[in-house]
Design an enzyme around this catalytic site. Structure first.
Site, short mmCIF file in Angstrom:
data_model
loop_
_atom_site.label_atom_id
_atom_site.label_comp_id
_atom_site.label_asym_id
_atom_site.label_seq_id
_atom_site.Cartn_x
_atom_site.Cartn_y
_atom_site.Cartn_z
N PHE A 14 -44.43 -23.02 -28.78
CA PHE A 14 -45.37 -22.77 -27.67
C PHE A 14 -45.73 -21.29 -27.58
O PHE A 14 -46.89 -20.90 -27.76
CB PHE A 14 -44.75 -23.29 -26.38
CG PHE A 14 -45.43 -22.87 -25.11
CD1 PHE A 14 -46.81 -22.93 -24.98
CD2 PHE A 14 -44.67 -22.44 -24.02
CE1 PHE A 14 -47.43 -22.55 -23.80
CE2 PHE A 14 -45.28 -22.06 -22.84
CZ PHE A 14 -46.67 -22.10 -22.72
N ASP A 34 -40.80 -20.39 -39.16
CA ASP A 34 -40.30 -21.45 -38.27
C ASP A 34 -39.60 -22.50 -39.14
O ASP A 34 -40.06 -22.80 -40.25
CB ASP A 34 -41.45 -22.09 -37.50
CG ASP A 34 -41.01 -22.71 -36.19
OD1 ASP A 34 -40.14 -23.60 -36.21
OD2 ASP A 34 -41.56 -22.33 -35.13
N SER A 78 -36.00 -20.24 -31.15
CA SER A 78 -34.93 -20.80 -30.33
C SER A 78 -35.44 -22.02 -29.59
O SER A 78 -36.58 -22.02 -29.10
CB SER A 78 -34.43 -19.79 -29.29
OG SER A 78 -33.46 -20.39 -28.44
N ASN A 102 -29.59 -11.65 -38.20
CA ASN A 102 -30.42 -11.56 -39.40
C ASN A 102 -31.72 -10.82 -39.14
O ASN A 102 -32.18 -10.03 -39.97
CB ASN A 102 -30.71 -12.96 -39.95
CG ASN A 102 -29.50 -13.59 -40.61
OD1 ASN A 102 -28.57 -12.89 -41.03
ND2 ASN A 102 -29.48 -14.92 -40.69
N TYR A 148 -27.30 -22.29 -24.25
CA TYR A 148 -28.54 -21.52 -24.24
C TYR A 148 -28.32 -20.18 -23.54
O TYR A 148 -28.69 -19.12 -24.06
CB TYR A 148 -29.63 -22.32 -23.54
CG TYR A 148 -30.98 -21.66 -23.52
CD1 TYR A 148 -31.68 -21.41 -24.71
CD2 TYR A 148 -31.60 -21.29 -22.32
CE1 TYR A 148 -32.93 -20.81 -24.71
CE2 TYR A 148 -32.85 -20.70 -22.31
CZ TYR A 148 -33.51 -20.45 -23.50
OH TYR A 148 -34.74 -19.87 -23.49
N LYS A 152 -28.43 -16.38 -25.40
CA LYS A 152 -29.37 -15.32 -25.03
C LYS A 152 -28.65 -14.06 -24.54
O LYS A 152 -29.11 -12.93 -24.80
CB LYS A 152 -30.32 -15.84 -23.94
CG LYS A 152 -31.30 -16.90 -24.45
CD LYS A 152 -32.22 -16.35 -25.52
CE LYS A 152 -33.32 -17.32 -25.91
NZ LYS A 152 -34.21 -16.78 -26.95
N TYR A 162 -27.39 -2.68 -31.78
CA TYR A 162 -28.17 -2.14 -32.90
C TYR A 162 -28.99 -0.92 -32.44
O TYR A 162 -29.19 0.02 -33.22
CB TYR A 162 -29.09 -3.21 -33.47
CG TYR A 162 -28.53 -3.90 -34.68
CD1 TYR A 162 -28.97 -3.60 -35.97
CD2 TYR A 162 -27.53 -4.87 -34.55
CE1 TYR A 162 -28.44 -4.23 -37.09
CE2 TYR A 162 -27.00 -5.51 -35.66
CZ TYR A 162 -27.46 -5.18 -36.93
OH TYR A 162 -26.92 -5.81 -38.03
N ARG A 189 -39.20 -29.77 -19.26
CA ARG A 189 -39.31 -28.83 -18.15
C ARG A 189 -40.25 -29.38 -17.08
O ARG A 189 -40.99 -30.33 -17.31
CB ARG A 189 -39.77 -27.47 -18.66
CG ARG A 189 -38.66 -26.74 -19.41
CD ARG A 189 -39.10 -25.42 -20.01
NE ARG A 189 -39.77 -25.62 -21.28
CZ ARG A 189 -40.01 -24.62 -22.14
NH1 ARG A 189 -39.64 -23.40 -21.85
NH2 ARG A 189 -40.63 -24.87 -23.27
#
Length: 327
Positions: A14, A34, A78, A102, A148, A152, A162, A189
């Protein structure tokens, strides 16, 4: 002068697909990536004929190789809806951890600036309202939503590591509820669920008593905020969302009015750890990015409803005939 190159992971999803559109419009060479677990190639098929778009069918939890220069990376790979991350919890944790690692490694090797997509879910079921970026959250790491939420939260932590340890140029966007064309009807949702049920002539399912709140941002506004954040000099998390709050009961009533449906609301038990309140404090976005949402909920809902009505027949097979497109 050669065009700047950007890698967008989760490109067929999306938000990823809308980001691909935006960066093509801005004159970039866009590389979409993807694994299509939750993404859909139809979201980006209009870009395939373009010289400045290429697509890699790849899982970012595996080593990522992109030949040539890269100037920017946007990590949006994700699962993002409960129906997805509850079904594939291990993959959700891996894309937030291994996938982010990665992408950060690739950004370091290419000397690229990277923006990672975090979420308001890092705040959990918040005890501070509205939620500011300084709030640390109220998250259950072993609850059903933990796969989830913690993916995150780890993603934010390794991104900042990093930045501080390697000096990598990083950006973190905390995305609040977003809606618009290219959402999936079976997304799980609130908005696609409500519209899908209304179009099928089914009663709208409201969990709990419907007093829990959400704040819905139209996708065009969100993409603008993300673009501005990427191009800014700010490395810490920034909330991007619409601060106009509404209860889910009132939101369901808005959908009924929009669709003209005569179905009713039905109430079911509240899922475990479902947030009671969700409203972004966007002070930082206003001050640092000069950003705030422009599209009203009424306007955005109308555009989204028209999109759902135009979906192919096979996706709307359960819908009443009058809602099936002639396409």
């Amino acid at each position: 002068m050669s065009k700047k190159r950007v890698l967008i992971t989760g490109a067929a999803g999306f938000l990823g697909s809308h980001l691909c559109d935006r960066f093509i419009k801005e004159g970039f060479h866009v590389i979409g990536m993807d694994n299509l677990i939750t993404g859909d190639l139809r979201n980006i098929e209009h870009l395939f004929p373009l010289e400045d778009f290429e697509f890699y069918h790849h899982d970012v939890t595996k080593f990522i190789h992109v030949p040539g220069e890269l100037h920017y990376i946007l990590h949006f790979a994700s699962p993002a809806s409960p129906i997805d991350y509850l079904k594939i919890p291990i993959q959700t944790l891996k894309v937030g951890s291994l996938g982010t690692h990665n992408c950060l490694g690739l950004a370091r090797s290419k000397n690229a600036r990277i923006l990672v997509a975090s979420t308001s879910e890092v705040y959990g079921d918040p005890q501070v309202h509205p939620q500011t970026e300084e709030y640390w959250g109220n998250v259950n790491p072993v609850g059903p939503r933990g796969v989830y939420d913690e993916a995150k939260r780890f993603q934010e932590a390794i991104t900042m590591a990093y930045h501080t340890f390697h000096g990598l140029e990083t950006r973190i966007v905390r995305i609040f509820n977003t809606y618009g064309p290219r959402m999936r009807l079976n997304d799980g949702r609130a908005l696609p669920a409500f519209i899908g049920q209304a179009l099928r002539g089914e009663d709208l399912t409201v969990f709990g008593d419907g007093s829990q709140t959400r704040s819905f941002c139209y996708v065009d506004d969100l993409i603008e905020g993300i673009y501005r954040l990427l191009m800014s000099d700010y490395a810490k998390p920034v909330n991007i969302g619409n601060p106009v709050e509404i209860s889910l009961k009132d939101f369901a009533e808005e959908v009924l009015k929009l669709t003209g449906s005569s179905v009713k609301l039905v109430y079911k038990p509240l899922p475990v750890d479902d947030p009671k309140q969700r409203q972004p404090d966007i002070t930082k976005a206003k001050q640092i990015l000069g950003w705030e949402p422009k599209v009203s909920r009424a306007e955005g809902l109308k555009k989204t409803y028209e999109y759902f009505k135009s979906l192919p027949k096979e996706e709307l097979v359960k819908l009443p005939k009058e809602f099936i497109s002639k396409k």
